[in-house]
Design an enzyme around this catalytic site. Structure first.
Site, PDB file in Angstrom:
ATOM      1  N   ARG A  69     -10.776  -4.511 -13.814  1.00 51.32           N
ATOM      2  CA  ARG A  69      -9.547  -5.293 -13.555  1.00 51.32           C
ATOM      3  C   ARG A  69      -9.815  -6.781 -13.814  1.00 51.32           C
ATOM      4  O   ARG A  69     -10.816  -7.265 -12.991  1.00 51.32           O
ATOM      5  CB  ARG A  69      -9.056  -5.006 -12.012  1.00 51.32           C
ATOM      6  CG  ARG A  69      -8.775  -3.579 -11.828  1.00 51.32           C
ATOM      7  CD  ARG A  69      -8.154  -3.415 -10.326  1.00 51.32           C
ATOM      8  NE  ARG A  69      -7.986  -2.093 -10.051  1.00 51.32           N
ATOM      9  CZ  ARG A  69      -6.980  -1.195 -10.592  1.00 51.32           C
ATOM     10  NH1 ARG A  69      -5.891  -1.686 -11.215  1.00 51.32           N
ATOM     11  NH2 ARG A  69      -6.592   0.112  -9.896  1.00 51.32           N
TER      12      ARG A  69
ATOM     13  N   ARG B 180      -5.165   1.538 -13.129  1.00 50.06           N
ATOM     14  CA  ARG B 180      -3.746   2.002 -12.713  1.00 50.06           C
ATOM     15  C   ARG B 180      -3.137   0.636 -12.149  1.00 50.06           C
ATOM     16  O   ARG B 180      -3.837   0.044 -11.237  1.00 50.06           O
ATOM     17  CB  ARG B 180      -3.682   2.840 -11.454  1.00 50.06           C
ATOM     18  CG  ARG B 180      -2.387   3.393 -11.228  1.00 50.06           C
ATOM     19  CD  ARG B 180      -2.153   4.402  -9.983  1.00 50.06           C
ATOM     20  NE  ARG B 180      -2.666   5.765 -10.676  1.00 50.06           N
ATOM     21  CZ  ARG B 180      -3.632   6.368  -9.795  1.00 50.06           C
ATOM     22  NH1 ARG B 180      -4.245   6.068  -8.808  1.00 50.06           N
ATOM     23  NH2 ARG B 180      -4.160   7.348 -10.281  1.00 50.06           N
TER      24      ARG B 180
ATOM     25  N   HIS C  86     -15.508   2.841 -14.841  1.00 50.38           N
ATOM     26  CA  HIS C  86     -15.166   2.033 -13.570  1.00 50.38           C
ATOM     27  C   HIS C  86     -16.629   1.092 -13.211  1.00 50.38           C
ATOM     28  O   HIS C  86     -16.615   0.515 -12.133  1.00 50.38           O
ATOM     29  CB  HIS C  86     -14.804   2.849 -12.162  1.00 50.38           C
ATOM     30  CG  HIS C  86     -14.528   2.416 -11.141  1.00 50.38           C
ATOM     31  ND1 HIS C  86     -15.364   2.395 -10.024  1.00 50.38           N
ATOM     32  CD2 HIS C  86     -13.637   1.750 -10.807  1.00 50.38           C
ATOM     33  CE1 HIS C  86     -14.492   1.664  -8.985  1.00 50.38           C
ATOM     34  NE2 HIS C  86     -13.607   1.093  -9.427  1.00 50.38           N
TER      35      HIS C  86
ATOM     36  N   ASN D  27       0.858  -1.408   0.007  1.00 50.69           N
ATOM     37  CA  ASN D  27       0.058  -0.096   0.032  1.00 50.69           C
ATOM     38  C   ASN D  27       0.948   1.311   0.097  1.00 50.69           C
ATOM     39  O   ASN D  27       0.594   2.158  -0.694  1.00 50.69           O
ATOM     40  CB  ASN D  27      -1.124   0.053   1.242  1.00 50.69           C
ATOM     41  CG  ASN D  27      -2.121  -0.974   1.228  1.00 50.69           C
ATOM     42  OD1 ASN D  27      -2.355  -1.699   0.028  1.00 50.69           O
ATOM     43  ND2 ASN D  27      -2.674  -1.260   1.991  1.00 50.69           N
TER      44      ASN D  27
END
Length: 712
Positions: free
Chosen positions: A396, A426, A456, A59
């Site tokens: 994704r 990303r 998205h 993270n």
């Protein structure tokens, strides 16, 4: 749900006052601190604690690559506009470092003093090269010569050799040598990422046996750090000179290169180039080992053009994200107990999934529910002769995707297949580029998204010819079409053949694939566009309803709450006496418990075994409850710069189940929930006197399927 307080806003407090807003970056650091707490939590199985310490480090890598680099760009550009909290870029950068240092200390203390000794007790040894015995060293040297040495390229730095480029997140050794002719010299050596970071090594007792068999890699659970193996064998790489020392270091670069989409003739090529440029972005962080000499430290800082605040000195292995490799060890006794996900009884038959959805709306809650019905939905659509078209948005996808395989099969079977693959997801760009090309080669219509926006939304639309005409079947959700993350992310999925929702999604896909300017939707909320205004209107409606019946209640569960306009609307609701329960898992810029502003707002966050990724927006509405779910968080990026969709769950039975068996269970958590304090810090929620413990994720595992009206 407690008693509501009727508050009047003090004249002195403006809802634009910066003190009412918590800085986004500092709130994120609080979130990562909560993840670190899970690594410290001895109630987790040992390897799960190792997993959490890895997640903390991973993270942080992304935080520096994206958020810190963005602040540095603002600082360099002299940006004067500040966020709602009023902090300048320089103030944020200084405070980020100040807040991170104690957590970094805690992280390494946890690794050295707690996890490594406990791993050894469990038969998993994380060894330093200096700990290896003679036969082990001999075996590792042989392995180094045969496998690692050919992949190494030392790069000298002297008047004849410029300072070498150092790629982002690579592990490097700063090597100091004494040359008999030229004196002290400096070289940089990149440690190849093609090898595991933790190399397995047999025990001293079995080393001879492995050597006689020509083996090094072993099933034994002894490990040594790759960079230490390289560092201990540098004499092979630098023969004839004295190795003075070798210090590990790593740099993190800006990972967000600007993409001029409107000037790019081929977006796919432009994204590929931007991914390559990540390795050349400006350096934002330098991590060095505490043993590094001042001289070498200065060489790095000077040649990388870094400021002292960008340098982080660590006590131990740099890049703890790599300890995730230990999760590959076959020790189920040191991991969370596996469970069999539930399948809704209606879908656990041989009946066509379309005939089931024609009769019933179906709610899935992953990972407690299996992701298989979602795969079955696309796969059956690919094989059904009555299906005319499939339209899907992919964000994704993951490797070896059964969803993508089904879409390619659909095209082979003559279906019209249109897939929007978001190339700008990303850190998943390269994976998505591979899938985009594979789908195109199969004849699928591939759309790369809209200029200036990320898509998205999580939607799949199947158009089917039936005896009574064209019927649209829909799957929507809060999570990605990714069968791997569906096992570790908590996400909702929803099947329906509601004709109004079907028509809305047809309009949405037309806007995504063509030039449709339609922004009127009947049931679905779409961003960018009217979503923010519609959500604020629902908050305002609750305020008006509360004025009538005094029972106003809003509960919002999401990933992050950042959007100032939405926060101001929630403050107004609290001031009117509406009770508001918020559960953002990550960032929360709203400050609860401020007298006269947010006394009626509570904020909790759950961090546990699964990543809380779902969005549930509940409004009591005087008893005529409304529940909305979907892909969007309450963040400017979601509401302004992404294509998002939210949708209502109108089925009375599913609405009740979603409220009682999912949302309220999470809100009642008193084991993994933390409560946000007015200063932006968090404290663990404790059971009240006589109240039983409730770990919401554990409860949902034990009661999985209850939202289908029948427990698994």
């Amino acid at each position: 749900m407690g008693k509501n307080k009727q508050d009047n806003k003090p004249d002195s407090i403006s809802l634009d006052d910066p003190s009412l807003y918590i800085n986004r970056e500092l709130s994120w650091i609080q979130f990562n601190h909560r993840v670190l707490e899970e690594a410290l939590d001895k109630s987790h199985p040992l390897l799960e604690r190792v997993k959490f310490i890895s997640i903390v480090a991973n993270n942080l890598d992304e935080f520096f690559m994206v958020r810190v680099s963005g602040l540095r760009r603002q600082l360099a550009a002299g940006v004067l506009k500040t966020p709602a909290d009023g902090m300048t870029p320089a103030e944020q950068l200084a405070t980020i470092r100040q807040n991170l240092l104690p957590d970094l200390t805690t992280q390494y203390e946890c690794w050295h003093d707690d996890l490594v000794p406990k791993l050894e007790q469990a038969g998993i040894k994380i060894l330093h090269y200096d700990d290896l015995k003679r036969k082990q060293c001999k075996l590792m040297r042989k392995h180094f010569k045969k496998e690692i040495f050919p992949a190494l390229t030392p790069l000298a730095f002297d008047p004849g050799h410029p300072f070498p480029h150092i790629s982002t997140l690579s592990i490097n050794l700063a090597v100091v040598i004494n040359d008999p002719i030229h004196g002290q010299r400096f070289a940089r050596l990149k440690v190849p990422s093609t090898f595991p970071r933790l190399l397995r090594i047999p025990s001293e007792e079995t080393a001879d046996e492995y050597q006689s068999l020509g083996l090094v890699q072993t099933i034994s659970n002894n490990f040594v750090w790759l960079e230490e193996v390289v560092g201990a064998n540098l004499d092979i790489l630098f023969p004839g000179v004295e190795i003075v020392d070798a210090y590990p270091f790593r740099i993190t670069r800006d990972a967000d290169p600007e993409i001029e989409e409107d000037e790019a003739s081929d977006l796919l090529v432009a994204i590929e180039e931007s991914v390559r440029m990540r390795h050349f972005g400006s350096a934002v962080r330098l991590e060095i080992d505490k043993t590094m000499s001042e001289q070498v430290r200065e060489i790095l800082i000077t040649n990388l053009s870094m400021a002292p605040y960008q340098v982080y000195t660590v006590d131990g292995p740099i890049a703890l994200a790599n300890v995730m490799e230990l999760m590959d060890i076959n020790r189920p006794d040191l991991k969370d107990e596996a469970f069999q996900p539930s399948v809704p009884p209606k879908l656990a038959t041989q009946e066509s999934i379309f005939s089931v959805i024609r009769r019933h709306n179906i709610l899935l809650y992953h990972p407690y529910d299996s992701f298989d019905p979602v795969i079955k939905f696309v796969r059956e659509a690919a094989q059904d002769p009555n299906v005319l078209a499939i339209k899907q948005a992919l964000y994704r996808v993951g490797p070896n995707s059964p969803i993508v395989a089904a879409l390619m099969e659909a095209r082979e079977n003559g279906k019209q297949v249109a897939v929007l693959v978001e190339l700008k997801a990303r850190f998943d760009e390269e994976n998505n580029i591979v899938w985009a090309r594979a789908l195109e080669e199969a004849g699928v219509h591939v759309i790369y998204g809209l200029v200036g926006l990320k898509t998205h939304a999580k939607v799949c639309l199947v158009v089917r010819h039936e005896h009574d005409g064209i019927q649209r079947y829909v799957h929507m959700g809060t999570g990605n079409y990714n069968d791997v993350t569906a096992r570790i992310y908590a996400d909702l999925g929803y099947f329906t053949c509601d004709p109004v929702i079907g028509a809305d999604l047809s309009n949405l896909f037309n806007a995504l694939t063509g030039y449709s300017l339609n922004d009127e939707y009947n049931k679905v909320l779409v961003a960018p566009g009217k979503m923010r205004a519609q959500l604020i209107a629902l908050i305002d409606r609750e305020i008006e309803q509360h004025k009538k019946d005094g029972d106003g209640y809003i509960a919002l569960k999401m990933n992050s709450l950042v959007d100032k306009q939405c926060i101001k609307a929630l403050y107004r609701a609290s001031q009117a006496g509406v009770k508001v329960d918020l559960q953002p898992r990550g960032i929360c810029c709203l400050r609860p418990g401020v007298p006269g502003v947010s006394d009626n707002i509570t904020v909790t966050s759950i961090v546990g075994r699964f990543l809380e990724h779902t969005r549930i927006y509940y409004f009591r509405n005087g008893g005529n409850e409304e529940i909305i779910t979907g892909s969007a968080d309450l963040m400017p990026r979601n509401l302004n710069r992404r294509v998002e969709n939210l949708f209502p769950v109108e089925d009375p039975q599913l609405k009740t189940a979603l409220r009682d068996e999912i949302l309220n269970i999470h809100l009642k958590d008193n084991v993994k929930a933390r409560r946000m304090l007015p200063n932006g810090e968090y404290e663990r929620v404790q059971p009240k006197d006589g109240e039983p413990e409730l770990n919401s994720q554990l409860w949902l595992i034990e009661h999985r399927g209850v939202w289908h009206g029948e427990e698994a």
